[in-house]
Design a protein around this motif. Structure first.
Motif, PDB file in Angstrom:
ATOM      1  N   GLN B 136       0.556  -1.487  -0.017  1.00 48.54           N
ATOM      2  CA  GLN B 136       0.274   0.013   0.206  1.00 48.54           C
ATOM      3  C   GLN B 136       0.393   1.278  -0.145  1.00 48.54           C
ATOM      4  OE1 GLN B 136      -1.689   0.679   3.926  1.00 48.54           O
ATOM      5  NE2 GLN B 136      -0.635  -0.750   4.797  1.00 48.54           N
ATOM      6  N   PHE B 137       1.777   0.765   0.169  1.00 46.38           N
ATOM      7  CA  PHE B 137       3.346   2.124  -0.029  1.00 46.38           C
ATOM      8  C   PHE B 137       3.514   2.749  -0.765  1.00 46.38           C
ATOM      9  CE2 PHE B 137       1.853   2.870   4.865  1.00 46.38           C
ATOM     10  CZ  PHE B 137       2.243   1.798   5.431  1.00 46.38           C
ATOM     11  N   VAL B 138       3.604   1.838  -2.186  1.00 42.12           N
ATOM     12  CA  VAL B 138       4.436   1.869  -3.051  1.00 42.12           C
ATOM     13  C   VAL B 138       3.796   1.935  -4.290  1.00 42.12           C
ATOM     14  CG1 VAL B 138       5.467   0.162  -4.674  1.00 42.12           C
ATOM     15  CG2 VAL B 138       5.440  -0.932  -2.088  1.00 42.12           C
ATOM     16  N   ALA B 139       4.219   3.029  -4.928  1.00 38.63           N
ATOM     17  CA  ALA B 139       3.768   3.879  -5.747  1.00 38.63           C
ATOM     18  C   ALA B 139       3.846   2.889  -7.439  1.00 38.63           C
ATOM     19  CB  ALA B 139       4.549   5.561  -5.865  1.00 38.63           C
ATOM     20  N   TRP B 140       2.652   1.991  -6.983  1.00 42.48           N
ATOM     21  CA  TRP B 140       2.532   1.723  -8.465  1.00 42.48           C
ATOM     22  C   TRP B 140       2.158   1.976  -9.245  1.00 42.48           C
ATOM     23  CZ3 TRP B 140       5.516  -2.931  -8.455  1.00 42.48           C
ATOM     24  CH2 TRP B 140       5.328  -3.726  -7.684  1.00 42.48           C
ATOM     25  N   VAL B 336      11.028  -5.526   4.406  1.00 43.47           N
ATOM     26  CA  VAL B 336      11.471  -4.044   3.661  1.00 43.47           C
ATOM     27  C   VAL B 336      10.874  -2.612   3.826  1.00 43.47           C
ATOM     28  CG1 VAL B 336      13.706  -5.782   2.494  1.00 43.47           C
ATOM     29  CG2 VAL B 336      11.781  -4.869   1.529  1.00 43.47           C
ATOM     30  N   LEU B 337       9.928  -2.960   3.386  1.00 43.49           N
ATOM     31  CA  LEU B 337       8.921  -1.776   2.815  1.00 43.49           C
ATOM     32  C   LEU B 337       8.233  -1.670   3.777  1.00 43.49           C
ATOM     33  CD1 LEU B 337       6.784  -3.099  -0.078  1.00 43.49           C
ATOM     34  CD2 LEU B 337       8.781  -2.475  -0.275  1.00 43.49           C
ATOM     35  N   GLU B 338       8.385  -1.671   5.488  1.00 43.94           N
ATOM     36  CA  GLU B 338       7.963  -1.352   5.973  1.00 43.94           C
ATOM     37  C   GLU B 338       8.423  -0.265   6.485  1.00 43.94           C
ATOM     38  OE1 GLU B 338       5.935  -3.284   8.655  1.00 43.94           O
ATOM     39  OE2 GLU B 338       5.419  -1.701   9.147  1.00 43.94           O
ATOM     40  N   PRO B 339       7.835   1.391   7.193  1.00 41.15           N
ATOM     41  CA  PRO B 339       7.897   2.486   6.661  1.00 41.15           C
ATOM     42  C   PRO B 339       9.213   3.230   7.938  1.00 41.15           C
ATOM     43  CG  PRO B 339       5.628   2.324   6.931  1.00 41.15           C
ATOM     44  CD  PRO B 339       5.954   1.146   6.716  1.00 41.15           C
ATOM     45  N   THR B 340       9.677   2.056   8.508  1.00 41.16           N
ATOM     46  CA  THR B 340      10.007   2.702   9.666  1.00 41.16           C
ATOM     47  C   THR B 340      11.606   2.063   9.230  1.00 41.16           C
ATOM     48  OG1 THR B 340       9.067   0.846  11.278  1.00 41.16           O
ATOM     49  CG2 THR B 340       9.278   2.902  12.233  1.00 41.16           C
ATOM     50  N   ILE B 358       9.785   3.141  -1.071  1.00 40.11           N
ATOM     51  CA  ILE B 358       8.135   3.459  -0.944  1.00 40.11           C
ATOM     52  C   ILE B 358       7.992   4.730  -1.294  1.00 40.11           C
ATOM     53  CG2 ILE B 358       7.682   2.285   0.796  1.00 40.11           C
ATOM     54  CD1 ILE B 358       7.576   3.821   3.351  1.00 40.11           C
ATOM     55  N   SER B 359       6.574   5.450  -1.536  1.00 40.10           N
ATOM     56  CA  SER B 359       6.328   7.206  -1.517  1.00 40.10           C
ATOM     57  C   SER B 359       6.338   6.776  -0.237  1.00 40.10           C
ATOM     58  CB  SER B 359       5.614   6.761  -2.474  1.00 40.10           C
ATOM     59  OG  SER B 359       4.483   7.759  -2.423  1.00 40.10           O
ATOM     60  N   THR B 360       7.166   8.255  -0.308  1.00 42.63           N
ATOM     61  CA  THR B 360       6.579   8.338   1.679  1.00 42.63           C
ATOM     62  C   THR B 360       5.565   9.034   1.918  1.00 42.63           C
ATOM     63  OG1 THR B 360       8.200  10.351   0.989  1.00 42.63           O
ATOM     64  CG2 THR B 360       9.095   8.331   2.081  1.00 42.63           C
ATOM     65  N   ALA B 361       4.344  10.023   0.542  1.00 45.75           N
ATOM     66  CA  ALA B 361       3.370  10.432   0.656  1.00 45.75           C
ATOM     67  C   ALA B 361       2.648   9.368   1.246  1.00 45.75           C
ATOM     68  CB  ALA B 361       3.365  11.541  -0.516  1.00 45.75           C
ATOM     69  N   LYS B 362       2.828   7.782   1.353  1.00 46.32           N
ATOM     70  CA  LYS B 362       1.279   7.862   0.886  1.00 46.32           C
ATOM     71  C   LYS B 362       1.626   6.773   2.923  1.00 46.32           C
ATOM     72  CE  LYS B 362       1.130   5.624  -3.156  1.00 46.32           C
ATOM     73  NZ  LYS B 362       0.471   4.605  -3.712  1.00 46.32           N
ATOM     74  N   VAL B 363       3.094   7.355   3.382  1.00 38.45           N
ATOM     75  CA  VAL B 363       2.228   6.973   4.898  1.00 38.45           C
ATOM     76  C   VAL B 363       2.408   7.992   5.884  1.00 38.45           C
ATOM     77  CG1 VAL B 363       4.463   6.711   6.740  1.00 38.45           C
ATOM     78  CG2 VAL B 363       4.505   5.862   4.359  1.00 38.45           C
ATOM     79  N   GLY B 368       5.581   6.366  11.531  1.00 37.60           N
ATOM     80  CA  GLY B 368       6.533   6.581  10.289  1.00 37.60           C
ATOM     81  C   GLY B 368       6.482   7.063   9.778  1.00 37.60           C
ATOM     82  N   VAL B 369       6.177   9.155   9.579  1.00 32.32           N
ATOM     83  CA  VAL B 369       5.680  10.222   9.129  1.00 32.32           C
ATOM     84  C   VAL B 369       7.261  11.019  10.230  1.00 32.32           C
ATOM     85  CG1 VAL B 369       4.818  11.906   9.560  1.00 32.32           C
ATOM     86  CG2 VAL B 369       3.519  10.545   8.615  1.00 32.32           C
TER      87      VAL B 369
END
Lengths: 291, 416, 287
Positions: B136-140, B336-340, B358-363, B368-369
């Protein structure tokens, strides 16, 4: 008598079995694959296409023939120079002087050095910003790395040659020392008392006596340097490329068909080595007959 | 009539529910719980380039430990001298007729050519990437993510990190203001400083060099957009001669007169560090940071980028068709896609090489932020301004260009 | 005249020795420095950082005995590689000697049909390039299920080792006089006692040389272990190669030192076996 035969066969079987199944088994598979026979991908042809492609196709011909030339050049030169370096070292060290044991150790030091490390060592010392270049800079011979000649990763295989000389000289050295030791001083002293000078003693007494061992050792060194992969992989360039490196590259091609070509090249390399060894045996046989 | 109607409704409804139920997370696994359950107590064999002890240590510490503690999976990291070695292993296994779960490799750190090699030969397991919870955090929807060297990913690999081409200089020798910001100015710099520049030879192991040359195509042809999409032979043939002409015009003023070029990053950095040339290349958002800490570049090294046409792309994890621990591989790819952990990747103190996967905007989680903000603020002075990098970012192009450029460069520039 | 020649001789030897040691010096300086760039001859920054990064030495502040043990017991890659390399080396050395002994005896003492052919077969792995058989063997091993297995790797290591061990031990037996054995037998000693008390001491020096060759050859195998081991069996040469790909000279030098350390130690302690009067090496002349 029968019991003896059985004993001989039983004694020889274990090592023979290992070499025949693993070594020759691997070669057999490789040979079949080079002919195009790859059951795993349902290919059952037998032809020499792979050999033709490797040697004569537009894509690979240049790479192959320059590679072959490079291979021969590197092997001949390194074997010869390593032997020469070791011979003069052995002859000189024979004369007793105080650091003999130490020099003895140094000259044979490289024997257990793995080729991988030797290759890296050459880069450390002989690259344009390497140790030798820095020494020259300190002394004032050169001003910058670009003034230092290109000795490693060069297109003439100089780095590879240096690596093999550095390592194989130890091999020659140990053999020569043992041969010279077993010969003793007698022959030389006899020649000297008969009036032969240093050069004549070397040419007509020492050289013929060490030749057999030197020759055997040279064959091993030549064969090894011709087919080895590690040193040229680290010290070589993309073009011209030594054959074992080129062969391995074929296996990195995703197209499984390309593996036939890789095997074909490996077989070619092995055959060249075989031919040279056969020539060696033939030469020594005739030499023995002469004597 | 009534019965028929009922029957059809029932059929449609059951079809609907059966499709819902069989929406797999990945081939062979119906839910994420199935995956973690299957992976429990096992091992995961991760094959990746081992030339950076910083990256190695990062994987061991930031993934190895949580894998063990949270999922009861033992990490087995296999260092390679090149990704292609893992590809070769999978090819050999295919050749030897290996099937099912009987291979050796669970995950390969991969992208580009190597990925395509395995994908086109049907040697990968998947599609799995979209089924990972953290996808869900990846900018597919970003072509830079769903296209790998111009070829569709199709969920057969999952992102790890990103890299963007730009340059390094030594602040002890040069000034940031004097550095060229496009190829036009670079040409001038080269003729003003003869012998002080070279570039990595486009070829095997030198994809960074190929990138350097690709970017010239973009600049000379007036824009990157026309290059996106399938391979365009006409476009290539129109601009290639001009590119070779430019490169050849540099020759006399290049290091070693253009007779020989460094073959990879390591050689390039060595020339730069030993004072033979004044620029090198980097792909890390931290600029010269990673190499400075590793001691392979002088501590005074800094980064700069051109104002446009700096190629950036992603690198991924793929799972071979015969992986022995597919569930564990999925857990790893998700971890590995875990935001932290992604933020930890970017933190200089952790020594990792590359950028966000990942796309940081999606976190959205506060944890995570916060981690992301902290990392972004900490990139260090060996890094180029992230704004400049972002504005210069362009995607990589179709893979056919890669081979063509490498072969033609050899023929038109090296051997001329 | 003679004196001058002698002087040139000596200087030439020294120069030769210097050139031979130069790479080793470069390794040591690189391994214990940080940022040793051109034109530094003496490094500006001495440091143990390469060893810390290799996980052989703990970070500053943790360098007590406990610290070392904690680090090594956490099983970092280098320890795995060291343990595997040593274990495999010892196993294949012992195995190869046991396997080669009877064959060497027969080849050294007896004459029979096809002897030359058999010797040629035994020696062929040293002559033919590894690349000719390794790739084919790899596929075979994968399909037999040996790929990625520890014992598979041990098995293939035997291939390059066997020729050296057989050759060396044949040389020993060629110079060996079996009469002592006969005497012992006539005096009533059984087979085992004869072997243990008569044969073994006589061939021991040769066995040591053979064992050394075997261990060193196994120790330095890259292609074989890499392909057959499928990356699962981590040995030191694999680690050296992957570290070298980093282009970090300090790391590469440090791991190279670890790699060659046993070789140098072995050479040092056995130089008396390998020097001049060894029956083992003179066997080469008889080839």
């Amino acid at each position: 008598m029968g019991g003896d035969r059985l004993k001989i066969i039983l004694s020889l079987t274990p090592p023979l079995l290992i070499i025949l199944t693993l070594f020759f088994g691997g070669i057999l598979y490789g040979f079949l694959q080079s002919l195009g026979y790859q059951p795993a991908i349902q290919k059952y042809d037998i032809n020499f296409d792979a050999y033709y492609n490797v040697m004569f196709s537009e894509r690979y011909a240049k790479l192959f023939w320059t590679g072959l030339a490079l291979n021969l050049w590197v092997s001949f030169v390194s074997t010869f120079l390593a032997a020469a370096f070791a011979l003069f070292g052995a002859l000189a060290i024979r004369k007793t002087f105080f650091a003999k044991k130490f020099c003895n150790f140094i000259y044979s030091l490289n024997l257990p050095m793995p080729h991988l490390v030797v290759a890296v060592g050459m880069i450390f010392v002989f690259s344009q910003s390497g140790l030798l270049a820095r020494i020259f800079t300190q002394i004032g011979f050169i001003g910058s790395p670009s003034d230092f000649p290109i000795l490693v990763k060069d297109k003439y295989g100089l780095g590879i040659i240096l690596a093999y000389i550095w390592k194989e000289s130890a091999f020659f050295f140990i053999i020569l020392m043992s041969v010279l030791q077993s010969l003793g001083e007698n022959f030389e002293e006899l020649a000297q008392s008969l009036g032969a000078n240093k050069w004549q003693r070397f040419r007509y007494v020492i050289l013929p006596l060490v030749m057999p061992s030197l020759f055997s050792a040279s064959i091993i060194v030549f064969a090894f340097s011709f087919g080895a992969y590690e040193v040229p992989a680290i010290l070589g360039v993309n073009y011209p490329q030594m054959l074992p490196v080129m062969a391995f590259e074929f296996f990195l091609n995703p197209d499984l068909n390309a593996r036939s070509e890789g095997m074909a090249l490996s077989m070619i390399i092995a055959s060249i080595v075989m031919i040279l060894v056969v020539i060696y045996f033939w030469l020594t046989q005739s030499k023995i007959r002469k004597d | 009539m009534n019965n028929k109607f009922k029957f059809i409704t029932l059929a449609i409804v059951s079809l609907f529910f059966s499709r819902l139920a069989s929406a797999e997370v990945a081939p062979g696994f119906n839910s994420w719980d199935d995956v973690t359950a299957a992976a429990d107590g096992g091992q995961v064999n991760v094959y990746m380039w081992g030339g950076s002890d910083a990256i190695n240590g990062f994987v061991d510490d930031f993934y190895g430990v949580p894998l063990k503690n949270d999922y009861n999976i033992t990490l087995n990291r296999v260092p390679l001298k090149g990704t292609v070695d893992a590809v070769n292993q999978v090819l050999s296994e295919k050749e030897a007729g290996v099937t099912g779960d009987n291979g050796n490799i669970d995950l390969i750190w991969i992208n580009g050519e190597n990925f395509w090699t395995l994908k086109q030969a049907d040697l990968l397991y998947g599609p799995f990437a979209a089924g990972l919870p953290n996808s869900q955090f990846v900018a597919w929807d970003n072509p830079a993510v769903n296209l790998d060297f111009g070829r569709p990913v199709d969920g057969m690999e999952s992102p790890w990190s990103s890299a963007q081409f730009h340059f390094m200089y030594d602040s002890a020798r040069s000034n940031y203001e004097d550095m060229p910001r496009n190829y036009g100015f670079l040409s001038k710099w080269i003729s003003d400083n003869p012998g002080r520049f070279t570039y990595i030879r486009p070829g095997k192991g030198g994809f960074v060099g190929t990138r350097f040359v690709k970017q010239i195509f973009f600049e000379l042809s007036g824009g990157h957009d026309q290059w996106v999409g399938p391979y365009n032979e006409e476009l290539y043939n129109k601009w290639a001669p001009k590119v070779w002409a430019l490169l050849n015009s540099w020759e006399a003023d290049l290091h070693r007169g253009g007779e020989t070029y460094p073959t990879n990053n390591a050689d390039m950095h060595a020339l730069f560090a030993n004072g033979e040339v004044d620029m090198s290349f980097t792909q890390s958002p931290r600029g010269a940071g990673p190499t400075n800490s590793a001691g392979t570049t002088p501590p005074t090294s800094r980064a700069f980028a051109f104002y446009n046409n700096m190629i950036g792309d992603f690198n991924y994890w793929a799972i071979p068709y015969d992986a022995p621990n597919k569930a564990a591989a999925l857990v790893y790819a998700n971890l590995v896609l875990e935001p932290t952990l992604q933020a930890a990747q970017v933190q200089p103190a952790n020594g990792f090489c590359c950028g966000w996967g990942i796309s940081t905007a999606k976190v959205t989680s506060s944890e995570g932020v916060a981690a992301i903000q902290d990392a972004q603020n900490n990139l260090g002075d060996a890094a180029e301004d992230q704004g400049i990098l972002a504005r210069a970012l362009v995607s990589d192009i179709a893979a056919e260009y890669q081979d063509k450029i490498e072969a033609d460069w050899q023929a038109n520039v090296l051997l001329k | 005249m003679n004196d001058n020649l002698k002087k040139i001789n000596i200087y030439a030897i020294y120069l030769g020795s210097f050139l031979l040691i130069l790479p080793l010096i470069a390794f040591f300086i690189n391994a214990f420095s940080f940022r040793w760039f051109y034109p530094q001859l003496i490094p500006k920054e001495l440091s143990l950082q390469a060893w810390v990064r290799l996980k052989l030495i703990p970070k500053e502040g943790f360098r007590s005995l406990d610290g070392f043990l904690d680090l090594w017991l956490s099983n970092p890659t280098i320890i795995k590689a060291l343990v595997n390399s040593v274990t495999i080396g010892v196993i294949v050395t012992i195995a190869s000697i046991i396997i080669a002994l009877p064959a060497a005896r027969v080849l050294g003492l007896l004459n029979f049909r096809f002897k030359k052919l058999i010797i040629f077969i035994m020696v062929s792995p040293t002559i033919l390039p590894p690349i000719a058989f390794v790739l084919g063997l790899n596929i075979n091993f994968i399909s037999w299920g040996f790929s990625g297995s520890f014992w598979g790797v041990c098995l293939v290591h035997l291939v390059p080792i066997m020729p050296y061990v057989v050759l060396t031990m044949t040389g020993i037996f060629a110079n060996y006089n079996p009469d002592f054995e006969h005497q012992a037998r006539t005096l009533g000693a059984n087979k085992f006692r004869t072997f243990y008390l008569i044969t073994l001491p006589a061939i021991a020096p040769g066995m040591v040389v053979a064992a050394l060759f075997a261990f060193l050859v196994s120790w330095s195998q890259y292609l074989l272990t890499f392909l057959i081991g499928a990356g699962k069996i981590m040995t030191l040469p694999l680690l050296v190669f992957s570290t070298a790909s980093s282009g970090n000279p300090a790391l590469t030098a440090a791991i190279s030192i670890v790699f060659i350390f046993p070789a140098i130690v072995i050479l040092f302690f056995t130089s008396k076996f390998i020097s001049g009067d060894s029956a083992a090496t003179s066997g080469f002349g008889k080839l």
